[in-house]
Each structure stands twice: as C-alpha cells, then as structure tokens.
Design a protein around this motif. Structure first.
Motif, short mmCIF file in Angstrom:
data_model
loop_
_atom_site.label_atom_id
_atom_site.label_comp_id
_atom_site.label_asym_id
_atom_site.label_seq_id
_atom_site.Cartn_x
_atom_site.Cartn_y
_atom_site.Cartn_z
N PHE A 1 0.83 -1.20 0.00
CA PHE A 1 0.00 0.00 0.00
C PHE A 1 0.87 1.25 0.00
O PHE A 1 0.57 2.23 -0.70
CB PHE A 1 -0.92 -0.01 1.23
CG PHE A 1 -1.78 1.21 1.34
CD1 PHE A 1 -2.90 1.37 0.53
CD2 PHE A 1 -1.46 2.22 2.24
CE1 PHE A 1 -3.67 2.50 0.63
CE2 PHE A 1 -2.24 3.36 2.34
CZ PHE A 1 -3.36 3.50 1.53
N ALA A 2 1.99 1.24 0.77
CA ALA A 2 2.88 2.41 0.80
C ALA A 2 3.48 2.66 -0.58
O ALA A 2 3.60 3.82 -1.03
CB ALA A 2 3.97 2.19 1.84
N ARG A 3 3.89 1.60 -1.27
CA ARG A 3 4.46 1.77 -2.61
C ARG A 3 3.43 2.31 -3.61
O ARG A 3 3.72 3.22 -4.39
CB ARG A 3 5.03 0.44 -3.10
CG ARG A 3 5.76 0.57 -4.44
CD ARG A 3 6.48 -0.72 -4.83
NE ARG A 3 5.55 -1.78 -5.19
CZ ARG A 3 5.24 -2.83 -4.43
NH1 ARG A 3 5.82 -2.96 -3.23
NH2 ARG A 3 4.38 -3.75 -4.82
N LEU A 4 2.21 1.77 -3.55
CA LEU A 4 1.17 2.25 -4.46
C LEU A 4 0.81 3.70 -4.17
O LEU A 4 0.57 4.49 -5.10
CB LEU A 4 -0.08 1.37 -4.31
CG LEU A 4 0.03 -0.07 -4.82
CD1 LEU A 4 -1.26 -0.83 -4.55
CD2 LEU A 4 0.36 -0.08 -6.31
N THR A 5 0.79 4.08 -2.90
CA THR A 5 0.48 5.47 -2.54
C THR A 5 1.52 6.42 -3.10
O THR A 5 1.21 7.49 -3.63
CB THR A 5 0.37 5.62 -1.03
OG1 THR A 5 -0.65 4.74 -0.53
CG2 THR A 5 0.05 7.05 -0.63
#
Length: 856
Positions: A246-250
C-alpha cells in the motif's frame, strides 16, 4: 460565400498531367441542364436531394506544387478556402506531393488532402512519417475507382464543413465549461451528503495516510465508527502483510498526480474491526481542496464476486468435461496451425492419440493436399474479420480414410486484439452427403429470393425518388399561392390603394387560400387512404343529382377556358343507389377538373351508364370522362395512379397540382366497389373510366331521362346549408379561442350582426365564465369552443361543463378536419362541429340556429 453556396465544395486538383485534371472534372464536375436547375432549386427551398450524386463541386487545377501553394494562399486571403485537395505524389521538376502538402498546410492547416500514389515512389510508412497529421489526409491508390473518388470528395467536404461548425461552437463550449466549473464548485458542498448515501465505502486521507473522512458505507464495511478512524492511519483497515504494498502504491499514485493509479482498479484485502478479512476493489483519486491535496479511496466489497468467480471456474471445469464427452469434433490450434487441444471424439475418429496430434501442425496430418489452400484462406478470413466462419471440408484419418465434416470456427483474441487461438467444432456429415441435391435446390431458391430482394430494393429507391419529386412539387404548389397571399396582404396596407384594387387583392387572397386548403385536403385524404382509415358511407342517394352537381360546378370552369362540356346518359339510371355521394362527387369533380386543366381547346364530356346485373354479377354504374387534351404515352399512364406521381416533370411545371388526385380517385373507387381505368394517346386526348357498385336495387326504378327528373330525387341537405343569409343576431356568445387573430375575426363577424361576444383565451377561463353566467340564470346562448387551447383544451373544458350538467349549446371549432375528429368532439359533449378555416355563412347560420333553440 452566398447563402446558396454556403456548403464549401471547392476542390483543388494538383497534378502535372492535364489528363488527370480532365478525369477529375468528369468525375466531380458540375451537373448540367435540368439536373443543375433541380440542384439550385433544392438549395433555395432547403430540400434534401437525397443522394451524393447530386453534389456539385467547384474544381480548380494546379500543375505544380508552387502554383498550388499560391492558389491556396489566394483562396485563404479571399476567405474562400478549399475544402480539400487531390495531390499527386510525383510532379517533376518541382516539389513532389509530400512537400507540396506540407507547404500547403503551413498556409491552410485545415485543408483535407487525398494523396494519389501508386506506392512505387513512397511507401505508406514514409508518407505517414513525413506528413504526420493522419486525420487530415488519406491515400488513394492509382489507378483509382471513379466511385471511390466521388465518395472521398463528398465525405471530405462534409468533414471540412463539420470541422468549421465545431469551431463555431467552441466559444459556446468554453462558456458552458465555465458554468460547469461553477456547478462543480457548488456540488462540493453536497459531496459529504453524497458520500453518506453512497453504497460503496469512501475514505479520504491526507498524503500521509491519515483518515480525514469516513462515510456510513465504510462504517458498515469495516465495523468502525467514523470517530474511531478519523485521525488514524488508514493501514489499520488492512492486514500487516499489505502495508508495504500500500505504501508503494500510494507513493506512485502521488508522483503521477493520480493518473496511473486511477486508470487501474486495484484488488486489496480489507481488515474489519472484528479481525475478519474480505476481498475488495480499490479505486483512488486525488482531491484538491485549495492548496491541500487529499486522496479519496472508493472500496467495494467483492466477496460475492469472488464467489461468482469460483462458480465460473467450476463451470469452466464442467465445460471441459462436456467437451471431452461431446460426440462433436472439437479442436483448438495456434494461429500457425499447431494443435494444442483435441477432444476424445476427434482423436477417436482420426485414430490418433493425444501425444501423436498435440503439438503437430494439423495441415500436415489431417487436411488433404487439395483442401489446404481453402482451409488456409478460411483461417486468414477468420483472423482478419474476427467473425465466426463455417467451412465444409474433408479430413484424413491416420489410416488415410476421408471424412466429410462441417466446421464451425471461431477465434479467441488477447487484450491487444491479436488472435491467440483458433477453434473449430465439427460435425461428421459423411452420411448426409446424399442430401446434396436437396441442398442445391435450397441454394437455388435462396438465389432467386436474393434477386427478388434486389428488385424490391430498386422499387424502394424509385419510390423514394418519386416522393422527393413530390416534395419539390409541393414546395412549389404551396409557395406559389403563399406568395400571392402575402403580397396582396401587404398591398392592402397601402394607404393610396383604390377600392377596385382592394377588392382584387381580397379576391386573390381568398382564391389562393382555397387553393391551399384543397392541397391540404388532398394530402389528408391520401394519408387516410394510406393508413386504411378512409371510411365511405353506404346511404341511399341519387346518382342523377350527383352528376348534375358536377355539371353545374364544372360547366363554368370549362367556359372560362373556352371549352365545351357535355354530360351524356348512355342508359337510364336507377333512381337511388347505396353509395357515398360525397366521395362519388369528389371522384367525378377530380377527373373532370383534370380533363379541363389538361385541355387547351376542344371539348370535355362525361358519359354515364348503368350496367344491369348478368349471371350473378353485381350491378354497377360507369362514368367515362373524355377530353381532347394533351394525352399521355403508355409509360406515363403506367405510373399515373402511383402516389406523388404525375405524367412528367414538364407537366408539373406547366399545369401544377400535387399528383395525388388520381391516386385518391382510384382508392375511393375501390372503396365504392369499383375501379378506375385510363386509355390515352399523346396529343389526341384521354379517357378515364370509373365504375362503382350500386348495392341492392330491389324495387328501385330506372329513370330513362335522369337530367329531366333529377329534382325529384334531390338528396336531403343539412338544414344549415340551405339556410338564408343571417341578417341579425340578438344573442350572447362565449368564444373560447386562444389565437388573437381568430378572436378578432370571429368577433368582427358576429358583432357586425348584433351578437354580444365574450372572449376567453383558454379553457379554464371559458369554464369559469360559462358556469358563472349559468348560475346567475343568464347563460350564454351559444359557446364556441376551440378544441386546442392551453391550460384546459376544448375537450377537457366541454367534459367538465357537461359533468356539471351544463345544458347550453357548445359548438366545436377545430383545424382538424377528419371524420374521426368530428366524432371525438361530439363524444366530448359538443352539439355541433365547425372546421377551420371558418366559413362566415356557416358560422353565422349555426350560431343563429342554436341561439333560437336556446331562446325558445
């Protein structure tokens, strides 16, 4: 450009060969003669010609690129740009077509170009790479087809026009965009309410993942109250295993301003407050609020969808089992023919094991040599057209035997539209080949049906052309009297117009108005005929009286042209017959009127006779209308009774008319149990023969001299038609009419005769005034009720009055003139019916009649 030439059809041909210019002019050149006149007339009256072949192009020629550039520049300067250009690629010794096109676009970027090339000097890729603007040019391969050239000219000039129209709308669109932006800003205030009513969970966070908004659906999906999540990290709503993803996609989402992430819907795992997990779809968007950037995530629980996917997998497995158990031959190959699936039925029929067939090219193993070319063509057509193809062919077994199989083929494409797999489902028809003879007969019948369809198509095209000609003719027939009406109406306003000129102007307006009314009646009659709603009566009437009515009316018309008009009785006539006297009179007046119109000198005569019943035949009357007029050719008489048709265009221009009269006569005569026939000789004259059924004649005497005794059998006429002119009206009239001009006209007519007229401009006011006068014991003597009014129409107003037990006379006024409209008015509660335009004598007689009844 002038109003007639508003459509830009200017074309520049750029080619170093004069012969090419001649070819283009032959293909696209202007129409000549009558066709050109028709084209101009159609544009003047805004008529649709109906075919691309009617397009008229203005063609200029340039023999070198430099010359073409100068002509384009000059056209732009004069504000008469070319819509398109045909440009030859090779034009030695100057610029070639590619350079010429580039330079022309520097002067006029909007001109559309057709590159004419044989592909020998420039390859397609080179042309596209050099020109770049693929939307502004097409490539026409030499030698070109004439129809293709004309279609390109029509299409590209239309495209140029549409592009210009789009520019005119740009400012309006910009204004609407601004209004839309304001609406969007206003809608932001409603966003929270929408979020609360949304079915999907909506969560808004800042760029660090801290929750800023948490809607009701999110509370239901995750089990948290909004206050429990506001100010907390959104990662609380997902398993720890997905935090890093999720952090990478954000990060990627924010770096791309949301473009990349919003284009792809992500599947995530949600974590509820109770610790249970569920699959979900996540769609992200960036929300700008002033200088702050927020992220909005829309989360949809897809647990049911996952369950459905599992069901689909089970169904797929089931289908595979069906394939294996099917008696049909089923196989799948790669586009190059390598077999990667064959069911048990096919393997058993061919005698191969799966290992012997899978991974091999089926052309080498199962297709006979003489069939391979056709099979390859079918496969290519399948992959090119992306449509299923049926193929009947022979296949070889491992032992060399031949099987006749009908294959239904299809293809499976990937996301890029490329064929991944070709499949076929085959049925062994070896035993059914003995029925080939029956199949051939079916094919022959199908071919004959196709020919009939082509014939019907040609007939439909001819009917469309005929109707187009009729519309052009009607435009002339309507505009001509309208010109007289409007012109003489303006003359009446001149202060120095003499009394004699005023009378002439009024008579001219009246005469042309009646002509327009006759045109409308013809069209209404035909529309009723075409709809099958034209009803005829079967009442006792005197044929002699109908004939004498026709004689009286048409005698004066014949005298005006210096013609002799006679009526001859070939036999005696029955005193009465069962028929429709109005429709019979309409038929005879139409035929005699046509004879008078198309006869310049000589005579017109009407011969009437009675055919006694013989050998079980029904008795009938016959009428023969003969003239010494212009006559017709056999080809003209063949299409004479077709709707919208006349003898030819020259007849239309010379004599006028709608071309509907004879069609109506034929249909009416058929309704009356007879028919219409014609015989004619060009330059000599014509004879029309009409027959009608008489009905039963039991006890009816035959009159040997109908003309001498006709007064004994005069048909009863409506009382109002025989009434003397009204000199005085001492009555109160309520006029319900919304049209101011009609109000003034009817008031003027009735007031001059002493009537006291109260005007109501709509049905609601009329209802109120009629009821108030009635309750005060001072009811109106007559209510004139227009049936088409705002608020309450005449039908509603009349029904309400009758529901209140209002008993006063109500007379309907309507522009609808069909019998069904009269019945509708009477059913609503009206006592009588007047159709518009209003006849003065009919109006005053009707008011006087009902006023007397009220007073009594």
């Amino acid at each position: 450009m002038s109003s007639i030439d508003a459509k830009n059809q200017r074309i520049l041909v750029i080619d170093d060969s004069p012969a090419i210019h001649d070819d283009f002019r032959k293909i696209l050149g202007a129409l000549e003669g009558d066709a050109a006149v028709d084209q101009l007339a159609a544009r003047l009256f805004d008529d649709d010609i109906g075919t691309d072949d009617a397009a008229v192009f203005e063609i200029d020629s340039a023999y070198q690129g430099q010359e073409a550039l100068a002509m384009v520049q000059q056209a732009v300067d004069r504000r008469r740009p070319y819509a398109m250009a045909f440009v030859d690629v090779r034009m030695p010794p100057g610029w070639d077509g590619i350079e010429t096109t580039c330079r022309i676009w520097e002067v006029d970027p909007e001109i559309l170009v057709v590159i004419c090339t044989a592909f020998s000097d420039h390859r397609w890729e080179e042309i596209v790479q050099q020109l770049g603007r693929a939307s502004h040019f097409l490539i026409l391969k030499k030698p070109f087809d004439n129809i293709e050239v004309r279609q390109l000219a029509c299409s590209l000039t239309d495209k140029w026009e549409q592009a210009r129209a789009a520019e005119l709308k740009l400012d309006e669109m910009n204004r609407r965009v601004e209004e839309r932006a304001q609406a969007i800003r206003a809608s932001e205030a409603r966003m929270q309410a929408i979020m609360e009513t949304a079915a999907d969970a909506i969560i808004i966070t800042d760029t660090q993942g801290v929750v800023q908004s948490f809607n009701k659906a999110a509370e239901a999906s995750f089990g948290y109250a909004a206050e429990e999540m506001l100010g907390r990290l959104v990662t609380k709503l997902m398993p720890p295993s997905e935090h890093a993803l999720f952090a990478r996609l954000t990060r990627q989402f924010l770096e791309s301003d949301g473009a990349a992430a919003s284009a792809v819907r992500r599947e995530i795992t949600g974590l509820r407050k109770d610790g249970t997990e569920f699959p979900a779809d996540l769609t992200c968007n960036i929300v700008e609020t002033g200088c702050e950037k927020l992220m909005m995530g829309i989360i949809r629980d897809i647990t049911e969808r996952k369950q459905a996917e599992m069901e689909l997998r089970r169904e797929r497995d089931f289908n595979l089992a069906l394939i294996e158990s099917s008696t049909a031959y089923i196989a799948a190959t790669s586009p190059d023919g390598i077999v990667h699936m064959a069911n048990e039925s096919l393997l058993r029929a061919l005698g191969y094991t799966a290992a012997e067939l899978i991974g091999k090219n089926y052309l080498d193993l199962v297709v006979p040599p003489e069939e391979r070319h056709r099979v390859l063509e079918t496969t290519e057509a399948l992959m090119t057209g992306k449509m299923p193809v049926t193929l009947e062919t022979e296949i070889l077994t491992k032992e060399g035997a031949r099987l006749q199989v009908v294959w239904g083929t299809g293809q499976v494409s990937n996301a890029q539209g490329e064929t991944e797999s070709v499949f076929g489902v085959g049925i062994d028809i070896t035993e059914r080949k003995r029925g080939e003879h029956e199949l051939k007969q079916y094919a022959d019948a199908l071919e004959r049906a196709n020919r009939r369809l082509e014939e019907h198509s040609l007939s439909a095209q001819e009917a469309s052309r005929t109707k187009s000609e009729f519309l052009a003719n009607m435009s002339h027939e309507i505009r001509t009297p309208m010109t007289a009406i409007l012109g003489f109406s303006e003359n009446l306003l001149l202060p120095d117009l003499s009394e004699e000129d005023r009378v002439v102007a009024v008579e001219t307006i009246r005469r042309n108005g009646k002509h327009l009314l006759a045109l409308i009646n013809d069209i209404l009659d035909l529309s009723k005929v075409e709809a099958g709603k034209l009803d005829v009566e079967r009442i006792a009437c005197s044929p002699g009286q109908v004939i004498e009515d026709v004689r009286s009316l048409m005698h004066s018309r014949a005298l005006e042209k210096g013609l002799e008009f006679q009526v001859e009785y070939a036999t005696g006539l029955p005193e009465t017959i069962l028929s429709d006297p109005t429709r019979l009179r309409q038929i005879l007046i139409n035929l005699v009127g046509n004879a008078v119109k198309f006869t310049e000198e000589g005579s017109v005569w009407l011969v009437v006779g009675f055919q006694h019943p013989q050998d079980g035949e029904e008795p009938f009357l016959y009428f023969e209308v003969t003239d010494t007029g212009i006559g017709m050719t056999p080809e003209q008489t063949e299409r004479l009774f077709q709707p919208f048709a006349q003898a030819d265009s020259s007849t239309t221009r010379r004599f006028g008319g709608t071309g509907l009269g004879l069609t109506i006569c034929k249909r009416l005569s058929e309704k009356l149990g007879g028919t219409v026939e014609v015989s004619s000789q060009l330059g000599v004259g014509s004879t029309f023969r009409v027959t009608i059924a008489t009905g039963k004649l039991d006890g009816v005497a035959v009159v040997e001299k109908p003309a001498a005794t006709v007064s004994r059998f005069v048909e009863p006429q409506p009382a109002l038609a025989a009434s003397a002119p009204v000199d005085k009206l001492d009555c109160r009239v309520l006029l319900a009419e919304d049209a101011p001009d009609n109000q003034r006209l009817i008031c003027l007519i009735l007031n001059k005769l002493g009537a006291r007229v109260t005007v109501a401009e709509n049905g609601q006011i009329a209802y109120k005034q009629a009821m108030e006068a009635w309750r005060m014991a001072e009811p109106f003597d007559v209510v004139l009720m227009d049936m088409q009014m705002p608020i309450l129409d005449g039908y509603q107003t009349t029904r309400r009055l009758r529901e209140q037990r209002y008993t006063g006379p109500i007379v309907a006024l309507t522009a609808h003139a069909m019998a069904s409209d009269r019945a509708k008015c009477l059913q609503a509660g009206c006592d009588a019916y007047l159709s518009k335009p209003i006849e003065r004598e009919r109006l005053t007689a009707l008011v006087a009649e009902y006023a007397r009844q009220t007073i009594v």
